[in-house]
Design a protein around this motif. Structure first.
Motif, short mmCIF file in Angstrom:
data_model
loop_
_atom_site.label_atom_id
_atom_site.label_comp_id
_atom_site.label_asym_id
_atom_site.label_seq_id
_atom_site.Cartn_x
_atom_site.Cartn_y
_atom_site.Cartn_z
N VAL A 93 0.95 -0.99 0.04
CA VAL A 93 -0.11 0.01 -0.04
C VAL A 93 0.79 1.15 -0.03
O VAL A 93 1.80 1.38 0.84
N PRO A 94 0.68 2.31 -0.99
CA PRO A 94 1.60 3.34 -0.77
C PRO A 94 1.49 4.15 0.30
O PRO A 94 0.48 4.16 1.02
N PHE A 95 2.68 4.81 0.46
CA PHE A 95 2.68 5.39 1.94
C PHE A 95 1.83 6.68 1.96
O PHE A 95 1.11 6.78 2.71
N ALA A 142 -1.11 7.62 4.72
CA ALA A 142 -1.00 8.65 5.15
C ALA A 142 -2.31 9.43 5.17
O ALA A 142 -3.04 10.01 6.14
N LEU A 143 -3.12 9.13 3.96
CA LEU A 143 -4.33 9.77 3.95
C LEU A 143 -5.45 9.22 4.62
O LEU A 143 -6.34 9.82 5.40
N VAL A 144 -5.42 7.67 4.80
CA VAL A 144 -6.33 7.23 5.92
C VAL A 144 -6.09 7.39 7.25
O VAL A 144 -6.92 7.82 7.92
N ARG A 163 -15.24 4.59 7.57
CA ARG A 163 -14.63 2.98 7.33
C ARG A 163 -14.83 2.59 5.78
O ARG A 163 -14.06 2.07 5.23
N GLY A 164 -15.97 3.01 5.17
CA GLY A 164 -16.00 2.59 3.85
C GLY A 164 -15.18 3.48 2.76
O GLY A 164 -14.71 2.94 1.92
N LEU A 209 -10.37 3.54 -0.41
CA LEU A 209 -8.97 4.13 -0.59
C LEU A 209 -7.90 3.15 -0.56
O LEU A 209 -6.90 3.19 -1.21
N LEU A 210 -7.79 2.37 0.38
CA LEU A 210 -6.94 1.18 0.75
C LEU A 210 -6.90 0.39 -0.40
O LEU A 210 -5.82 -0.35 -0.93
#
Length: 84
Positions: free
Chosen positions: A10-12, A16-18, A72-73, A78-79
């Motif tokens: 998973v990109p950093f 970071a956004l999550v 959560r959704g 995003l992930l």
């Protein structure tokens, strides 16, 4: 020999956004005024207003979530698709 497959990471920036969305949600929920019955309104200080938004609202609107399920959704989406 088996062919080497690249590890999927998973990109950093996605992580970071999550993290930023989660922190902003926690801060938002902690500072919302408590109302009686019914759903709580989203805070106008963060929501993008059509009638001349404040400069920070061009960024903060993406971090406002109505409830934990909404957060959560969005985080799951995003992930899963953030690297694309």
């Amino acid at each position: 020999m088996s062919p080497l497959r690249p590890r999927r990471r998973v990109p950093f920036a996605t992580l970071a956004l999550v993290g930023a969305m989660s922190a902003a949600f926690a801060l938002d929920v902690a500072t919302r005024p408590r109302v009686g019955l019914g759903p709580e309104e989203l805070p106008a200080r963060f929501v993008l207003l059509g009638d001349g938004p404040a400069p920070w609202q061009l960024v903060t609107w993406a971090f406002v979530h109505a409830n934990a399920e909404h957060l959560r959704g969005n985080a799951a989406g995003l992930l899963l698709f953030g690297a694309a």
